[in-house]
Design a protein around this motif. Structure first.
Motif, short mmCIF file in Angstrom:
data_model
loop_
_atom_site.label_atom_id
_atom_site.label_comp_id
_atom_site.label_asym_id
_atom_site.label_seq_id
_atom_site.Cartn_x
_atom_site.Cartn_y
_atom_site.Cartn_z
N PHE A 140 -26.72 53.21 -37.84
CA PHE A 140 -27.97 53.74 -38.42
C PHE A 140 -29.21 53.11 -37.80
O PHE A 140 -30.32 53.62 -37.97
N LYS A 141 -29.04 52.00 -37.09
CA LYS A 141 -30.20 51.27 -36.56
C LYS A 141 -31.04 52.13 -35.63
O LYS A 141 -32.24 51.90 -35.49
N SER B 13 -29.87 39.45 -34.57
CA SER B 13 -28.98 40.54 -34.99
C SER B 13 -27.58 40.06 -35.30
O SER B 13 -27.09 39.10 -34.70
N THR B 14 -26.95 40.78 -36.23
CA THR B 14 -25.51 40.62 -36.41
C THR B 14 -24.78 41.62 -35.51
O THR B 14 -23.59 41.80 -35.64
N ASN C 88 -25.59 45.23 -34.50
CA ASN C 88 -25.97 46.64 -34.33
C ASN C 88 -27.43 46.81 -33.93
O ASN C 88 -27.76 47.67 -33.11
N THR C 89 -28.31 46.01 -34.52
CA THR C 89 -29.72 46.11 -34.14
C THR C 89 -29.87 45.80 -32.65
O THR C 89 -30.61 46.48 -31.93
N GLY D 222 -27.29 43.90 -46.26
CA GLY D 222 -27.29 42.66 -45.49
C GLY D 222 -28.68 42.06 -45.51
O GLY D 222 -29.04 41.28 -46.40
N ASN D 223 -29.50 42.48 -44.53
CA ASN D 223 -30.89 42.01 -44.49
C ASN D 223 -31.75 42.84 -45.44
O ASN D 223 -32.93 42.58 -45.63
N LEU D 224 -31.18 43.91 -45.96
CA LEU D 224 -31.72 44.75 -47.05
C LEU D 224 -32.86 45.67 -46.63
O LEU D 224 -33.60 46.17 -47.48
N GLY D 225 -32.96 45.94 -45.33
CA GLY D 225 -33.96 46.90 -44.87
C GLY D 225 -33.58 48.34 -45.20
O GLY D 225 -34.41 49.14 -45.60
N ASN D 226 -32.29 48.64 -45.04
CA ASN D 226 -31.88 50.04 -45.14
C ASN D 226 -32.01 50.58 -46.56
O ASN D 226 -32.51 51.68 -46.78
N ALA E 293 -21.39 42.29 -39.89
CA ALA E 293 -22.70 42.96 -39.90
C ALA E 293 -23.55 42.51 -41.08
O ALA E 293 -24.78 42.49 -41.00
N GLU F 157 -16.90 50.83 -39.46
CA GLU F 157 -16.72 49.38 -39.32
C GLU F 157 -16.63 48.73 -40.71
O GLU F 157 -16.98 49.36 -41.73
N THR G 176 -22.39 53.03 -42.32
CA THR G 176 -23.49 52.56 -41.48
C THR G 176 -23.14 52.38 -40.00
O THR G 176 -24.02 52.39 -39.14
N1 F0G Z 1 -24.03 48.00 -42.11
C1 F0G Z 1 -24.07 47.72 -40.79
C2 F0G Z 1 -23.04 48.32 -39.92
C3 F0G Z 1 -25.09 46.86 -40.29
O1 F0G Z 1 -25.11 46.60 -38.99
C4 F0G Z 1 -26.01 46.29 -41.18
C5 F0G Z 1 -27.04 45.38 -40.70
C6 F0G Z 1 -25.92 46.65 -42.53
C7 F0G Z 1 -24.92 47.49 -42.95
C8 F0G Z 1 -26.88 46.12 -43.52
O2 F0G Z 1 -28.10 46.76 -43.43
O3 F0G Z 1 -29.51 44.76 -43.09
O4 F0G Z 1 -30.53 46.94 -43.67
O5 F0G Z 1 -29.20 45.67 -45.35
N2 F0G Z 1 -27.10 44.91 -39.53
C9 F0G Z 1 -28.20 44.13 -39.00
C10 F0G Z 1 -28.03 43.92 -37.50
C11 F0G Z 1 -28.55 42.95 -39.77
O6 F0G Z 1 -28.55 42.94 -36.97
O7 F0G Z 1 -27.42 44.77 -36.86
P1 F0G Z 1 -29.44 45.98 -43.93
#
Ligand code: F0G
Length: 429
Positions: free
Chosen positions: A118-119, A142-143, A145-146, A246-250, A306, A352, A382
């Motif tokens: 989704f990034k 990043s973990t 995907n970003t 995760g980082n809670l942006g989405n 992630a 994933e 995602t």
């Molecule tokens: N799912 C996947 C596959 C992700 O890569 C991430 C976040 C999330 C869920 C969580 O989304 O951060 O908006 O709450 N990945 C980030 C990265 C942190 O660096 O790729 P989020």
């Protein structure tokens, strides 16, 4: 001037900044929101406009982000850089409905974006804004995907990119992408949270544009998941949208998009938002359960790399959405994530581990009676199944520490003879 159409506003103290500036936080340290002046837009658009654009060959219209450009970010169309992204499928899965205890379950597969997550929806906007601002270098922590997304977008439009990742803690598919697309990849001996902290400093120090989701334009792009989803549903509003956090942006972005559609009078109610975290990386779950401010988790751990994040940047924005929609936060164990993943993968959809946390969370919320069995639920998947091949192969070969592979489908080896092959096929070898 285009930027009179929006401002940047601090979530904590309300300070207003011009819409186009290289700025990621308020002077008080708070995170920033893009606040649109929709009433100043020259043209009114509605659901019918968006449906008409589905039949168009225009580059902007073909993107599942920029088709909604008046709601996303009304920059000069000539400055848009798109691959194009979005337009992901919404799958209805009978086996997964049964697995979660629902009558019906729809899954929006964001792993079908150009770089597999989704990034890309946020990245097309952040990179387009970087171009408008005349930036030539971008960076992110990043973990995985970003960084994959940033590296691809930056390379294609001739920018330099710098990736900061926690060493040894990102899935191979994602590391491969960052290297393949040519990002300068710096492995930090520390957590994602440490990398995030450092990259903010690096971008302040050098003239580099930060494209993590603390960048408010990333959030504007990711709002389009909600728009694209509603369009898939012929503009019906589901009862729930559930996604991993995760980082809670989405989750923040999906809420913001929906709240703006409601403010514009296009929809009259909001779906409830469910955010699912891994038990070992659950700061939002704890804050929500105890109604206290977020306390970072010092050494986050989960197989879902992630979302292995202990100090999420956008937690306030996320809680705003959860509270406003009557939403919830759930947590799931690694075992629950991998059980759900085996079912999502086995249903032929595949995603994933972090994505499958959403499905595991829905199952738990249905079991607890928070989600009703006949409610209309959409899960956001995602990331693509190929992002983390080690998790898949390790699971099916029973090689993942602490995970019982309840739905394992191990490969079988045999001699190169017809009898041995037939035996292997029948499971008698
Ligand atoms: N799912 C996947 C596959 C992700 O890569 C991430 C976040 C999330 C869920 C969580 O989304 O951060 O908006 O709450 N990945 C980030 C990265 C942190 O660096 O790729 P989020």
């Amino acid at each position: 001037m285009t930027h009179a159409l929006w401002n940047l506003v601090c979530l904590d103290c309300g300070t207003v900044y011009p819409g186009l500036a290289v700025r990621f936080r308020c002077d008080c340290g708070g995170t920033l929101d893009v606040v649109h002046a929709f009433e100043r837009h020259p043209a009114r658009v509605d659901f019918a406009t968006m449906d008409q654009r589905l039949g168009s060959f225009g580059a902007g219209d073909r993107s599942g982000v920029w088709r909604f450009r008046e709601w996303v970010l009304p920059i000069d169309p000539d400055r848009i850089f798109t691959k194009p992204e979005g337009n992901t499928n919404l799958y209805d899965s009978r086996p997964l409905a049964e697995f979660t205890g629902l009558e019906r379950l729809s899954l929006k597969h964001e792993g079908e974006n150009p770089t597999g997550s989704f990034k890309d929806r946020g990245m097309t906007v952040a990179i387009s804004v970087a171009r408008v601002l005349g930036m030539t270098s971008v960076a992110c922590a990043s973990t995985g995907n970003t960084s994959a997304s940033m590296a691809a977008y930056a390379s294609e439009c001739g920018m330099k990119s710098f990736v900061f990742i926690p060493e040894g803690k990102i899935a191979y598919g994602k590391l491969s992408q960052a290297l393949a697309y040519g990002a300068r990849t710096i492995q930090i001996r520390g957590s994602f949270d440490a990398a995030m902290h450092l990259v903010e400093e690096v971008c302040r120090e050098r003239s580099i544009y930060l494209v993590n989701s603390i960048n408010p334009f990333r959030i504007e792009g990711q709002k389009s998941i909600a728009f694209d989803l509603l369009q898939n549903l012929r503009w019906q509003i589901p009862d729930w949208i559930v996604l991993p956090g995760g980082n809670l942006g989405n989750s923040s972005a999906i809420y913001k998009g929906l709240a703006e559609l409601r403010a514009l009078g296009h929809i009259s109610k909001l779906p409830r938002i469910g955010v699912v975290q891994a038990e070992g990386a659950n700061p939002l779950y704890r804050a929500f359960a105890s109604s206290t401010p977020l306390e970072p988790v010092c050494e986050p751990h989960t197989i879902a790399t992630a979302i292995r994040i202990g100090s999420p940047v956008s937690w306030k924005k996320c809680l705003r959405g959860i509270r406003a929609t009557g939403g919830v936060v759930e947590q799931v164990s690694d075992q629950e994530i991998m059980d759900a993943k085996a079912r999502v993968d086995g249903a032929g959809i595949g995603a994933e581990p972090a994505s499958c946390a959403a499905v595991a969370g829905i199952r738990k919320l249905v079991e607890r009676g928070v989600i009703g069995r006949s409610e209309r639920v959409c899960a956001i998947l995602t990331g693509h199944v190929l992002k983390d091949p080690d998790a898949v192969v390790g699971y099916h070969r029973s090689e993942l520490e602490g995970i019982v592979p309840r739905f394992a489908n191990p490969p079988v080896s045999c001699e190169a003879t017809l009898a041995a092959v037939l035996g292997a096929m029948d499971g008698t070898a």
